[in-house]
Write an enzyme that holds these catalytic residues in place. Structure first.
Site, PDB file in Angstrom:
ATOM      1  N   THR A  48      -0.285  -3.834  13.968  1.00 38.06           N
ATOM      2  CA  THR A  48       0.190  -3.738  12.585  1.00 38.06           C
ATOM      3  C   THR A  48      -0.101  -5.000  11.772  1.00 38.06           C
ATOM      4  O   THR A  48      -0.510  -6.021  12.307  1.00 38.06           O
ATOM      5  CB  THR A  48       1.705  -3.448  12.569  1.00 38.06           C
ATOM      6  OG1 THR A  48       2.364  -4.361  13.448  1.00 38.06           O
ATOM      7  CG2 THR A  48       1.985  -2.033  13.031  1.00 38.06           C
ATOM      8  N   SER A  83       4.713 -10.580   6.604  1.00 37.40           N
ATOM      9  CA  SER A  83       3.758  -9.608   6.059  1.00 37.40           C
ATOM     10  C   SER A  83       2.405 -10.293   5.974  1.00 37.40           C
ATOM     11  O   SER A  83       2.267 -11.314   5.307  1.00 37.40           O
ATOM     12  CB  SER A  83       4.187  -9.131   4.675  1.00 37.40           C
ATOM     13  OG  SER A  83       3.156  -8.357   4.091  1.00 37.40           O
ATOM     14  N   ARG A  84       1.420  -9.749   6.669  1.00 35.00           N
ATOM     15  CA  ARG A  84       0.103 -10.403   6.692  1.00 35.00           C
ATOM     16  C   ARG A  84      -0.717 -10.105   5.441  1.00 35.00           C
ATOM     17  O   ARG A  84      -1.818 -10.602   5.296  1.00 35.00           O
ATOM     18  CB  ARG A  84      -0.649  -9.986   7.969  1.00 35.00           C
ATOM     19  CG  ARG A  84       0.067 -10.447   9.223  1.00 35.00           C
ATOM     20  CD  ARG A  84      -0.744 -10.280  10.493  1.00 35.00           C
ATOM     21  NE  ARG A  84       0.061 -10.698  11.633  1.00 35.00           N
ATOM     22  CZ  ARG A  84       0.698  -9.878  12.460  1.00 35.00           C
ATOM     23  NH1 ARG A  84       0.606  -8.578  12.267  1.00 35.00           N
ATOM     24  NH2 ARG A  84       1.415 -10.327  13.456  1.00 35.00           N
ATOM     25  N   VAL A  85      -0.179  -9.281   4.554  1.00 33.07           N
ATOM     26  CA  VAL A  85      -0.836  -9.051   3.260  1.00 33.07           C
ATOM     27  C   VAL A  85      -0.316 -10.062   2.242  1.00 33.07           C
ATOM     28  O   VAL A  85      -1.031 -10.528   1.374  1.00 33.07           O
ATOM     29  CB  VAL A  85      -0.606  -7.608   2.792  1.00 33.07           C
ATOM     30  CG1 VAL A  85      -1.097  -7.413   1.369  1.00 33.07           C
ATOM     31  CG2 VAL A  85      -1.322  -6.631   3.720  1.00 33.07           C
TER      32      VAL A  85
END
Length: 501
Positions: free
Chosen positions: A338, A364-366
């Protein structure tokens, strides 16, 4: 009368003369072995993987193991009346579900069959439950937000359309509550939702359905149910079916959100059918391809490129941990697949911090790409403030004498923590979130007693959406904070604080 009889007789003669007999070869298999929801069938030489079959009693099954001298079938229903030697006929199609706007507002099983008593589904299009994920060139960067309506998540762990964000935590820590709140907040957001219930009690699913109906959320939601009383095979295919339903929206230039609640039970169901099929067990008795089980599902979530229509499918997988152990086999697998995780901690939940979000582990990697400019501007220092508060709070336990600056940071951290508490089914629009975080991070709450922060919040939001409705509307539509808007927001908070007691 005689003439009518003669005409009828002549018509029948003409049909007999025009009839051309046809012979069709149908492959038929026979049950060699049956038990525990699986069957071994011989005679199906040309069957394909995941092809549907029908047993003599009308129960469907799916081809799961293609071996040299037999086919392993997982049975999607009651298998008690199936006997050795019974006929098995292939249906000639891969396992698929109906898709389209006819699925909106419906409750279906893992094969897309309605179970809500509202009659047949108005859909003529079917998607295979197993489909290839879009390639790299068919995608583009995630850059549009999914507003969960939960202040702590939207400000510090933003989720974008097309992202895969894991919700992870022990049982009874609010994982499903976060998912349901996110669905409720999509009203008017042009987002279709698919909630996949895997291994849940039917009573719990009915309760979630009632909540969604009461809040008008079933108008844009589909519920796919594979309950605890259903065969393991139904629990295994349910998330793929839900994903296929969501992919139709994505491929038709729409946005969809699919929630898999939860993938821990999905892995258990897959382990069960795999062991019954005598596939070699590996770590924790899971088969060797358990990583591929979830990666091929979650990779189907995407933000499509403009050439492909620009639709998106966002995935919220849920994983249940045991005693907070995120290093177990299935949790580590899904974390690695994810684009970030929302980690809910038991200790925080029992301490009254709800949602029980552990900001240190959650990520959150975004990142800011999935936030509005207004939120990014006000929430930039929030995470740092809370991190400093946690370290100072741990330090302050060992000593009573604190200097003024340290005490001030502790007091602000306590107020921010109180501000981030949020009741279930009480989501907040973006403008309200921006105003609250701006007040919390810019010292406008420092004079408010910690015990009265929620009282201040309720009164302020009431005033913000009535007396300052034009300002709230400006923030909501522009999604950015200009110098003029920032000054107006500052004046509004100061004015409110002067009159609030």
């Amino acid at each position: 009368m005689a003439e009518a009889s003669q005409n009828l007789f002549q018509s029948i003669l003409d049909q007999i003369e025009q009839y051309t007999p046809s012979v069709e070869a149908v492959e038929v298999g026979y049950v060699q072995e049956i038990g525990d929801g699986i069957a071994r069938v011989t005679g199906l030489e040309n069957i394909r993987f995941s092809e549907l079959v029908t047993f003599e009693n009308g129960v469907p099954g799916i081809a799961f193991n293609l071996e040299k001298d037999n086919v392993g079938i997982i049975i999607l229903g009651e298998y008690d009346t199936i006997k050795e030697g019974a006929e098995v006929r292939p249906q000639g199609r891969i396992a698929s579900v109906p898709v389209g706007m006819g699925m909106v507002g419906r409750v279906v099983d893992a094969l897309g069959r309605p179970i809500d008593g509202k009659g047949p589904i108005a859909s003529s299009e079917f998607y295979n439950i197993e489909r290839i994920a879009p390639g790299v060139r068919e995608r583009k960067n995630v850059g549009r937000p999914v507003q969960t309506g939960i202040l702590a998540i939207d400000s510090m762990i933003p989720v974008g359309r097309g992202q895969r964000e894991l919700i992870i935590g022990d049982r009874q820590t609010g994982k499903t509550a976060v998912a349901v709140d996110t669905i409720l907040n999509q009203k008017g957001q042009d987002m279709y939702c698919i909630y996949v219930a895997i291994g849940k009690r039917k009573g719990e699913v009915a309760r979630i359905q009632a909540i969604l109906e009461a809040n008008g959320a079933m108008e844009y939601t589909t519920i796919v149910v594979a309950s605890a009383s259903d065969p393991a095979a139904m629990n295994y295919i349910a998330p793929y079916s839900g994903c296929a339903i969501g992919e139709w929206f994505m491929e038709n230039k729409k946005d969809a959100l699919v929630i898999y609640d939860d993938l821990s039970k999905h892995a258990w169901a897959y382990r069960q059918v795999s062991l019954l099929m005598r596939r070699p067990p590996g770590r924790e008795a899971y088969p060797g391809d358990v990583f591929y089980l979830h990666s091929r599902l979650l990779e189907r979530a995407a933000q499509l490129s403009d050439e492909r229509g620009g639709g998106s499918l966002t995935a919220f997988p849920v994983i249940e941990t045991l005693l907070g152990d995120v290093s177990a086999y299935v949790p580590t697998n899904v974390i690695s697949i994810t684009d970030g995780q929302i980690y809910l901690e038991s200790n925080l939940f029992y301490a009254g911090q709800r949602p029980a979000l552990n900001v240190g582990i959650s990520v959150s990697r975004v990142g800011g790409d999935a936030q509005t400019k207004a939120m990014k501007k006000v929430a930039g220092g929030l995470r740092l403030d809370l991190a400093q508060f946690r370290s100072l709070a741990a330090f302050a336990q060992f000593g009573s004498d604190l200097d003024k600056s340290t005490q001030k940071q502790l007091d602000r951290g306590l107020r921010l923590t109180e501000l981030l508490k949020q009741g279930q089914y009480s989501t907040l629009p973006v403008a309200d979130q921006v105003a609250l975080i701006f007040a919390g991070t810019n010292s406008y709450l420092d004079a408010v007693p910690v015990s009265r922060v929620k009282e201040w919040q309720t009164a302020f939001l009431r005033a913000f959406n009535t007396q300052y409705a034009e300002l709230a509307n400006t923030i909501a539509t522009q999604k950015a904070l200009t110098d003029d808007t920032l000054k107006a927001l500052t004046d509004a908070i100061k004015s409110f604080n002067e009159n609030w007691s």
